[in-house]
Scaffold this active site. Sequence first.
Site, PDB file in Angstrom:
ATOM      1  N   GLU A 509     -17.514  34.235 -24.357  1.00  0.00           N
ATOM      2  CA  GLU A 509     -17.397  32.773 -24.387  1.00  0.00           C
ATOM      3  C   GLU A 509     -16.573  32.264 -23.196  1.00  0.00           C
ATOM      4  OE1 GLU A 509     -18.954  30.631 -25.991  1.00  0.00           O
ATOM      5  OE2 GLU A 509     -17.755  28.806 -26.037  1.00  0.00           O
ATOM      6  N   THR A 620     -29.681  18.292 -21.094  1.00  0.00           N
ATOM      7  CA  THR A 620     -28.723  19.395 -21.229  1.00  0.00           C
ATOM      8  C   THR A 620     -29.059  20.326 -22.401  1.00  0.00           C
ATOM      9  OG1 THR A 620     -26.370  19.932 -21.073  1.00  0.00           O
ATOM     10  CG2 THR A 620     -26.997  18.228 -22.680  1.00  0.00           C
TER      11      THR A 620
HETATM   12  C1  DMJ Z   1     -26.065  23.060 -25.757  1.00  0.00           C
HETATM   13  O1  DMJ Z   1     -26.125  22.332 -26.922  1.00  0.00           O
HETATM   14  C2  DMJ Z   1     -26.065  22.174 -24.568  1.00  0.00           C
HETATM   15  O2  DMJ Z   1     -26.412  22.920 -23.468  1.00  0.00           O
HETATM   16  C3  DMJ Z   1     -24.754  21.511 -24.309  1.00  0.00           C
HETATM   17  O3  DMJ Z   1     -24.730  20.800 -23.113  1.00  0.00           O
HETATM   18  C4  DMJ Z   1     -23.634  22.498 -24.281  1.00  0.00           C
HETATM   19  N1  DMJ Z   1     -23.814  23.674 -24.985  1.00  0.00           N
HETATM   20  C5  DMJ Z   1     -24.904  23.994 -25.819  1.00  0.00           C
HETATM   21  C6  DMJ Z   1     -25.362  25.418 -25.618  1.00  0.00           C
HETATM   22  O4  DMJ Z   1     -24.405  26.301 -25.238  1.00  0.00           O
END
Ligand code: DMJ
Length: 645
Positions: A509, A620
Site C-alpha cells: 500500500e 479515475t
Molecule cells: C479507485 O477507486 C480510484 O482509482 C480512485 O481514484 C483511487 N483509488 C481507487 C483504486 O485504488
Amino acid sequence: MVFRKLPGVSASGMGLRLSQKFVFLLFLSGLVTLCFGALFFLPDSVRLKRIFLSKTDTQPVTVGSGSGSENDAKEHLKRPKDQEHLRGITSAKGETSTKLKTLSRKPSVSHEATEERLAGGKAQEELTLPRSKPEPAPERVTSSIHGVNSDTFNYNKFKRCLLRAPLGREHGKPSDPRTEERRDKVKEMMKFAWDNYKRYAWGKNELRPLTRNGHIGNMFGGLRGASIIDSLDTLYIMGLTEEYNDAKEWVQTSLDLNSNGEASLFEVNIRYVGGLLSAYYLTGEELYKRRAVELGEKLLPAFNTPTGIPRGVINLGSGTSWSWGWASAGSSILAEFGTLHLEFVHLTELSGNPIYTEKVMNIRKLLNKIEKPHGLYPNFLSPVSGNWVQHHVSIGGLGDSFYEYLIKSYLMSDKTDEDAKKMYYSALEAIEANLVQKSPGGLTYMAEWRGGILDHKMGHLACFSGGMVGIGADDGAPEKRQHYLDLAAEITHTCHESYTRSATKLGPEAFRFDGGAEATATRLSDRYYILRPEVIESYMYMWRLTHDPKYREWGWEAVEALEQHCRVDSGFSGIRDVYATAVGHDNMQQSFFLSETLKYLYLLFSDDDLLPLEDWVFNTEAHPLPVVRKSCLQDGGTQDKTVSE
Ligand code: DMJ
C-alpha cells in the site's frame, strides 16, 4: 326513553328542551373548532398534528421557522410537492433560485426539481450556520457550453465526432498470438470475478469471496450494485455479451436511486456517475444517460456551501451534506472536490443543463486564485472560508486525482481548456521542485510534503502518476516533452520495483525510501494489497505511449501474481502482506478490480485502436469518457467517414 325532570321545567315543555339542546350543540361545536384550530400552534413533531394535517401543510413551519426535528425536515425535502414551499422561502432569502433560472436552458431533467433541491439544501444549511457569520452567496461562473441541449443531444452525431470506432477494427485484437493469449487470460479473470459476484453477491456492492456473500459498505449512500455499474463498460469492451446483458437488465429493473443514505460524493461520482456515463457513450442506451443525470442531480446540494466547494458526504435523499469526521476542521479533500470535473462536464453535455459545469468551474476558479505554498496544493481546504486548513501535500491519497483531472480536463476539452492546462503544468513544476526525489539506489519517487518537511514515502495510489505525467508529456513546453516522458518512465519503473521487491510480486500500500529502505514497506500496516490498479494503469499508458515491450511483460508478471496469490475459489481477494509467501486474504473483491485493474490489463494486451487515446479519456475509476469536440458537433459532424464498426 325516560327524561329526568329538570327543576322548573314541565315534563311536557318541548320548546324549552329544544332550546337547551341548541345551546348545548352550539357550545360543543365551538369547543371542536377551538381544539382543531389549536393544532396549528402545536410543534411540528407532535403526532396529533401529523395525523390531522397533511405533510404539505406542515412544511413551511418545519423548515421556514427552523422548528421541528431534523428528520422531519429531511422527510419533507423528498416530496416534490412539499418543495414548492421551500422554493418560496429560499428565494425570499437569497438569490439562488432566480440566478439558476436565468442560467438554465432547456434541461431534460426537471430543472425545477434541481432548484428545489438546492433550495432545500440551503435552507438546511442556514439552520446550522451561526447568525453572526452571514453566508455569502456561492460565486458562480457562467461557462460557455456548446449549443447542445438536453433534447437535442444526438448520439449519432456524437459518434461521428469520434476519430475512430470506440472498439477498433476487431475489438482491439492484438496481432501476435502470445499477446492474444494473454488478453484471453485477462478476459477469463474478468468472467471468473463477475460470475462469482453474480452467484454470491448479486445486487450488493462487492463480493466477499471467502465467505461467499455480498458487502454493502457505507460509501454509496444506500445505492447498490457498485460492482455492476463499475463493470458495465469492462464487460462491454471485452465482448462478454451475456454478462453485459445481465448487468444492463439489473440497471433497468433494480438500480434504485431513491436511497436515503450517507454517501461519499467522490465515490458516487467516479463509480456510479462515471460508470453510467461510459456505458451510455459506448452503447447509446438512453437508460444510462437518464440515470446518470438523475444521480448527478442528487449530488448538487453538496455544493451549497459559502464557497461552492462541496462537502465530502451527502445524504442522497435529503441533500444534507457535511464534511468527513476525520478531515481536519470540517475541511473538504482536494482529491474529492477536485475529481468531479470530467463527469460534471459530461452531465452538462447530456442534460443541456449548465449547472454541472458551473459547479466545477467554480471550484477551478477558486483553486486557481488561492495562494499556494511553493505553488503546491495542500490536501485540506475549508468549504466555508476557502482557505487551506493544513499544509500536507501528496500525489498519493487525498491529492492524487485532482492533478489527474487537470490534465484530463484539458485533453477531454479537445485541448481547448487553457486554464486546466496552465494549472496542470505549473502544479507539475511545483511537484518536481518540491516532491520528486532520487533514492540512493537511483529510483525516482514522489515524496509527501508536510509544511516544508519531506516524508520519504510513496503510496501505491501515487503510482498512477507515471501514466499521468506520460499522457501530459506531449502538450508540455517543447523543451520539456522528452523530460516528462522520461520522468513518467522513471516513476513507472520505481512502482514496478515496489512489486518485484516483494515475495508475492505485488506491491504494498505504501513504500519508503528512508532508513535503508528502497521501494519497500517498512511498517506492518503498509504491507497489504487490495487489488489496486494504479501500477498497472501506468503500464498501460506507458505501453500506448512508447510501445516498449517491457510494459506488457510487467503487466503479465502482475497477472501471474494475481492468479497465484489473489485468486481464491470464489473470486479474487486482496492480501494482507505482500512480503509473506503464505498469504492471508482480506475477503474483499473491490469493485475497482473489475472496473480498473482488469480493464487496464485488457487494454495493455489489446491493440491501440480499442478506446484510442485521441478520442477517450479515462476517469479515475477507468471509465472512458469521450473527448468533447465542439467544432465537430456544431458543424454537424465532419469526420463521419472515418468511423465504422
Ligand atoms: C479507485 O477507486 C480510484 O482509482 C480512485 O481514484 C483511487 N483509488 C481507487 C483504486 O485504488
